[in-house]
Write a protein that holds these residues in place. Structure first.
Motif, PDB file in Angstrom:
ATOM      1  N   ILE B  18     -60.718 -74.506 -71.848  1.00  0.00           N
ATOM      2  CA  ILE B  18     -61.022 -75.463 -70.790  1.00  0.00           C
ATOM      3  C   ILE B  18     -59.772 -75.732 -69.954  1.00  0.00           C
ATOM      4  N   ALA B  19     -58.621 -75.861 -70.635  1.00  0.00           N
ATOM      5  CA  ALA B  19     -57.382 -76.185 -69.926  1.00  0.00           C
ATOM      6  C   ALA B  19     -57.003 -75.062 -68.968  1.00  0.00           C
ATOM      7  N   ALA B  20     -57.244 -73.804 -69.386  1.00  0.00           N
ATOM      8  CA  ALA B  20     -56.894 -72.676 -68.534  1.00  0.00           C
ATOM      9  C   ALA B  20     -57.662 -72.735 -67.220  1.00  0.00           C
ATOM     10  N   ARG B  21     -58.911 -73.266 -67.272  1.00  0.00           N
ATOM     11  CA  ARG B  21     -59.694 -73.380 -66.043  1.00  0.00           C
ATOM     12  C   ARG B  21     -59.373 -74.660 -65.281  1.00  0.00           C
ATOM     13  N   ALA B  22     -59.138 -75.768 -66.026  1.00  0.00           N
ATOM     14  CA  ALA B  22     -58.929 -77.063 -65.375  1.00  0.00           C
ATOM     15  C   ALA B  22     -57.564 -77.153 -64.705  1.00  0.00           C
ATOM     16  N   PHE B  23     -56.584 -76.381 -65.230  1.00  0.00           N
ATOM     17  CA  PHE B  23     -55.233 -76.494 -64.686  1.00  0.00           C
ATOM     18  C   PHE B  23     -55.155 -76.097 -63.207  1.00  0.00           C
ATOM     19  N   PRO B  24     -55.629 -74.873 -62.827  1.00  0.00           N
ATOM     20  CA  PRO B  24     -55.524 -74.532 -61.400  1.00  0.00           C
ATOM     21  C   PRO B  24     -56.354 -75.470 -60.511  1.00  0.00           C
ATOM     22  N   VAL B  25     -57.519 -75.914 -61.030  1.00  0.00           N
ATOM     23  CA  VAL B  25     -58.371 -76.810 -60.231  1.00  0.00           C
ATOM     24  C   VAL B  25     -57.624 -78.107 -59.916  1.00  0.00           C
ATOM     25  N   SER B  26     -57.012 -78.694 -60.952  1.00  0.00           N
ATOM     26  CA  SER B  26     -56.337 -79.973 -60.717  1.00  0.00           C
ATOM     27  C   SER B  26     -55.076 -79.780 -59.882  1.00  0.00           C
ATOM     28  N   ALA B 219     -52.587 -82.014 -64.033  1.00  0.00           N
ATOM     29  CA  ALA B 219     -52.096 -80.634 -64.010  1.00  0.00           C
ATOM     30  C   ALA B 219     -50.833 -80.500 -64.856  1.00  0.00           C
ATOM     31  N   LEU B 220     -49.890 -81.422 -64.681  1.00  0.00           N
ATOM     32  CA  LEU B 220     -48.641 -81.361 -65.441  1.00  0.00           C
ATOM     33  C   LEU B 220     -48.898 -81.513 -66.933  1.00  0.00           C
ATOM     34  N   LEU B 221     -49.818 -82.435 -67.263  1.00  0.00           N
ATOM     35  CA  LEU B 221     -50.116 -82.676 -68.677  1.00  0.00           C
ATOM     36  C   LEU B 221     -50.714 -81.434 -69.318  1.00  0.00           C
ATOM     37  N   LEU B 222     -51.721 -80.825 -68.622  1.00  0.00           N
ATOM     38  CA  LEU B 222     -52.359 -79.629 -69.170  1.00  0.00           C
ATOM     39  C   LEU B 222     -51.336 -78.521 -69.344  1.00  0.00           C
ATOM     40  N   ALA B 223     -50.470 -78.323 -68.336  1.00  0.00           N
ATOM     41  CA  ALA B 223     -49.478 -77.247 -68.410  1.00  0.00           C
ATOM     42  C   ALA B 223     -48.524 -77.478 -69.579  1.00  0.00           C
TER      43      ALA B 223
END
Lengths: 222, 251
Positions: B18-26, B219-223
């Motif tokens: 999920i994070a791999a997809r949510a990161f670029p979106v955010s 975005a920063l948190l997910l990364a």
């Protein structure tokens, strides 16, 4: 309950024996005041004006440097494990440790204050706000401080880390304590309110700090 | 249903997907909202009748101050979740939120200082709000210092969680005491209580920049969470492939 007082008696005895921190803390307290005076200059009237903040900051720093002694020596020689295993309520043990720390530092600093206050030209009735605020606030300093000591009990050199963790948490006690001492010396009607809030802060610490310390200690046992 | 999806998120493998997809979106959302926000803030909003052009600092300052508080709350809530349900992902979220929150706090202090120089004539004022934000910054530093000091990650997570929860309980008390301190020592505050209500034209850029900050945080948190998880996996693989002391003795 006898275990509670036994822990206090043991810790206070250890603090006053060779290698204990009690007399070092009082010496540091007196030295900080001298350092303040050297920085401010030989103006006794000015020193008298800033007596409350200087004495309170010095007392806070003297408490801070002795915090490492609360749990680390016990953790190193294994007696912390024994204490934890034999106690029914670990929070009560933590409360006893904090009380012992207050007796061997906070109470001692308060007792030394009438003599050190002479360096600020403060004597007689003017002394009461200072003594009362230290008497009510210093237990809070030991309680909150011993929580930081419990967090870092397993670390070999935690003195500076304890100072960084605990200083922001000391803000309310310092504000109400030095505020009460200043307001009392100036005859300000906010004296009583400051003392009451200082008492509330110490009581709040008396409830939550032993619980938090006990939670932290459980993860610092072997 | 909500509980199920929360548990699904708590699975590290599913989190990674999920994070791999949510990161670029955010990240894209943060960039777009930030671009819109800056356009409105710099070119398409009125100057204040009292503060002049310096009011535009507000559009980067106010969201930073809000995020400073928001991140501390997020850190404490993640810590509670990690402490109670013992899930490592919650611990990682709390750990990785701290430096981001500290950065937002620093940004709030820094932009406030830039605004204070022309407005108050000084980089700093011992105002109640400034002082409590400064103390909040030191709370973040203490939390991060504790994480760094404890070598064992599981133990560090538990102890740091306790500190975050204690700090969170203390934030309102510190805030109250600093307000009290300020009213005791300062006759009049520089900031007026109940200042003029904000104009709608100024709310538009603020709305966009807040959105940019929130998505920027996500975005920063997910990364950094993915980073941390990968670093841990790498450390595990390295310790598994390295020859154990016992096998060296056998040879």
């Amino acid at each position: 309950m006898s275990a509670f007082f036994a822990i206090i008696a043991r810790d206070v005895a250890l603090a006053f024996r060779a290698g204990g921190g009690a007399l070092q803390a009082v010496s540091f307290f007196a030295l900080t005041i001298v350092l303040f005076a050297l920085a401010v200059g030989p103006d006794l009237a000015l020193m008298s004006d800033i007596a409350a903040p200087v004495l309170w900051t010095s007392a806070l720093l003297a408490t801070l440097i002795s915090l490492e002694q609360v749990y680390r020596p016990d953790r190193e020689d294994g007696s912390l494990d024994v204490l934890a295993e034999t106690s029914d309520v670990l929070a009560l043990t933590a409360f006893a440790k904090a009380t012992a720390h207050w007796i061997s530092t906070g109470l001692l600093l308060t007792a030394a204050t009438p003599i050190l206050a002479l360096l600020f030209n403060i004597e007689g009735p003017a002394l009461w706000p200072l003594l009362l605020s230290l008497l009510i606030g210093a237990p809070g300093l030991s309680l909150i401080g011993s929580f930081a000591a419990a967090l870092t009990a397993a670390l070999p050199r935690a003195g500076l880390l304890i100072a960084i963790i605990v200083s922001p948490l000391y803000a309310p006690i310092l504000i109400f304590g030095a505020g009460a001492a200043s307001a009392g010396a100036a005859g300000d009607p906010q004296y009583g309110a400051n003392l009451a809030l200082l008492g509330a802060s110490s009581l709040f610490a008396a409830i939550f700090s032993p619980l938090a310390s006990a939670a932290a200690l459980r993860f610092n046992l072997d | 249903m909500a509980a199920t999806s929360l548990y699904e998120l708590a699975n590290p493998v599913r989190f990674e997907r999920i994070a791999a997809r949510a990161f670029p979106v955010s990240l894209i959302a943060a960039a777009l909202l930030g671009a819109f926000g800056l356009y409105f803030a710099l070119f398409n909003s009125p100057a204040d009748y009292q503060q002049g052009e310096t009011v535009r600092i507000m559009y980067v300052h106010v969201p930073a101050a809000w995020m400073a508080m928001f991140c501390y709350s997020a850190m404490a809530i993640s810590s509670i979740a990690g402490f109670v349900w013992k899930h490592p992902l919650a611990d990682v979220a709390a750990k990785e939120t701290a430096p981001i929150g500290a950065a937002f706090t620093f940004l709030a202090l820094f932009t406030g200082s830039l605004w204070g120089k022309p407005m108050w004539g000084a980089w700093w004022a011992w105002d109640a709000r400034l002082t409590s934000v400064l103390i909040l910054f030191f709370l973040y530093l203490g939390y991060m210092a504790l994480w760094r000091a404890i070598p064992d990650k599981t133990r560090a997570a538990k102890l740091a969680a306790i500190l975050a929860i204690v700090g969170f309980v203390n934030v309102p008390i510190i805030k109250f005491s600093v307000d009290w301190w300020n009213s005791l020592h300062q006759p009049a505050s520089v900031l007026r209580a109940g200042g003029p209500s904000i104009h709608a034209d100024m709310l538009t850029p603020l709305f966009f920049t807040i959105g940019a900050y929130v998505f920027g945080y996500v975005a920063l948190l997910l990364a950094s969470m993915r980073n941390e998880l990968m670093a841990r996996r790498l450390a595990r693989m390295e310790s598994a492939s390295a020859p154990s002391p016992a096998s060296l003795v056998e040879r």
